[in-house]
Design a protein around this motif. Structure first.
Motif, PDB file in Angstrom:
ATOM      1  N   GLU A  83       0.984  -1.210   0.025  1.00 34.90           N
ATOM      2  CA  GLU A  83       0.082   0.016   0.009  1.00 34.90           C
ATOM      3  C   GLU A  83       1.097   1.296  -0.003  1.00 34.90           C
ATOM      4  N   ASP A  84       0.625   2.317  -0.991  1.00 26.03           N
ATOM      5  CA  ASP A  84       1.587   3.390  -0.983  1.00 26.03           C
ATOM      6  C   ASP A  84       1.106   4.446  -0.007  1.00 26.03           C
ATOM      7  N   GLU A  85      -0.006   4.333   0.366  1.00 23.83           N
ATOM      8  CA  GLU A  85      -0.603   5.534   1.368  1.00 23.83           C
ATOM      9  C   GLU A  85      -0.300   5.103   2.745  1.00 23.83           C
ATOM     10  N   ASP A  89      -2.942  -3.337  -2.749  1.00 25.85           N
ATOM     11  CA  ASP A  89      -3.610  -1.965  -3.232  1.00 25.85           C
ATOM     12  C   ASP A  89      -3.324  -2.266  -4.766  1.00 25.85           C
ATOM     13  N   GLY A 117      -3.972   0.330  -6.859  1.00 25.35           N
ATOM     14  CA  GLY A 117      -3.219   1.647  -7.576  1.00 25.35           C
ATOM     15  C   GLY A 117      -1.948   1.689  -6.778  1.00 25.35           C
ATOM     16  N   LYS A 123     -12.200   0.660  -0.451  1.00 22.85           N
ATOM     17  CA  LYS A 123     -11.529   2.142   0.369  1.00 22.85           C
ATOM     18  C   LYS A 123     -12.859   2.848   0.343  1.00 22.85           C
TER      19      LYS A 123
HETATM   20 CA    CA Z   1      -2.753   3.507  -4.035  1.00 17.28          CA
END
Ligand code: CA
Length: 229
Positions: free
Chosen positions: A12-14, A56, A58, A105
């Motif tokens: 997950e990039d967030e 995730d 994205g 989400k």
């Molecule tokens: Ca993302």
């Protein structure tokens, strides 16, 4: 002997979302391993065994779909996708990516850990023995489905619809997919037609003593057969 703690790879990039997830997993006794990119996740999965991947869709360097494909190419590992857009859900459900579940989400940490447990339980049970097998008997040659020994009187479309759900307990089917599975000429059927058939199907299941409702509605997404049914 204490149960072995399972490593869950979180991709997950967030950072804020990743933090919520890793905290929730830790609280539940798992060992979360966070990676913010697809490349780092693949490297991490190659370096150590992971029990499950929360992925995730994205990601900054590559799509979660590609990460999933690469992971599955190496070894079968359960994957739960995280999606931000409803369009992605159709792809997850539509592509044979080997995804075991997904969460849109925003989701609650509790929901995530519940799904993680369910998928791990399921993957331990093995694909050959679906939990739904106990209640249902599907005689495909005779186009007959029996619920706890009671044969169901189904119309052709109801039968095909239920057969599609039964083929993959727990999996969410979009209305389009159910329509394609159950109607000879899907182009002529509307979404509402699927809903209407699910409604009559539910009534017949209820009459056969199926309680709680074995068919789960996923708002805005479609339907699935409950695995515990
Ligand atoms: Ca993302």
């Amino acid at each position: 002997m204490p149960p072995q703690r399972q490593t869950i790879l979180v991709v997950e990039d967030e950072a804020a979302i990743a933090e919520t997830i890793t905290y929730a997993l830790q609280t539940e006794g798992f060992v979360p391993l966070w990676q913010a990119t697809g490349g780092a996740a693949l490297a991490a999965a190659a370096a150590q065994p992971v029990a499950l991947v929360v992925l995730d869709v994205g990601l900054p360097d590559m799509s979660g779909f590609d990460v999933c494909r690469e992971l599955q190419r190496r070894a079968a590992v359960p994957v739960i996708f995280l999606t931000a857009r409803s369009g992605e859900v159709d792809r997850i459900v539509g592509l044979e990516l080997g995804a075991d579940d997904y969460l849109a989400k925003p989701f609650s940490p509790r929901e995530l850990t519940a799904r993680v447990r369910a998928v791990l339980r399921r993957s331990r049970g093995g694909a050959a023995a679906p939990a739904a097998g106990a209640a249902w008997d599907h005689d495909a040659a005779r186009c007959r489905i029996t619920y706890r020994g009671r044969p169901l009187e189904l119309t052709r479309n109801e039968y095909r619809l239920l057969a599609a759900l039964l083929a993959a307990p727990g999996r969410v089917f979009s209305r389009d997919q159910l329509m394609a599975a159950a109607w000879e000429d899907p182009g002529s059927a509307l979404d509402r037609t699927v809903d209407a058939h699910v409604k009559t199907l539910r009534a017949k299941l209820r009459a056969a003593g199926a309680e709680p409702d074995p068919i789960a509605t996923h708002r805005g997404l479609g339907y699935s057969l409950r695995e515990e049914a």
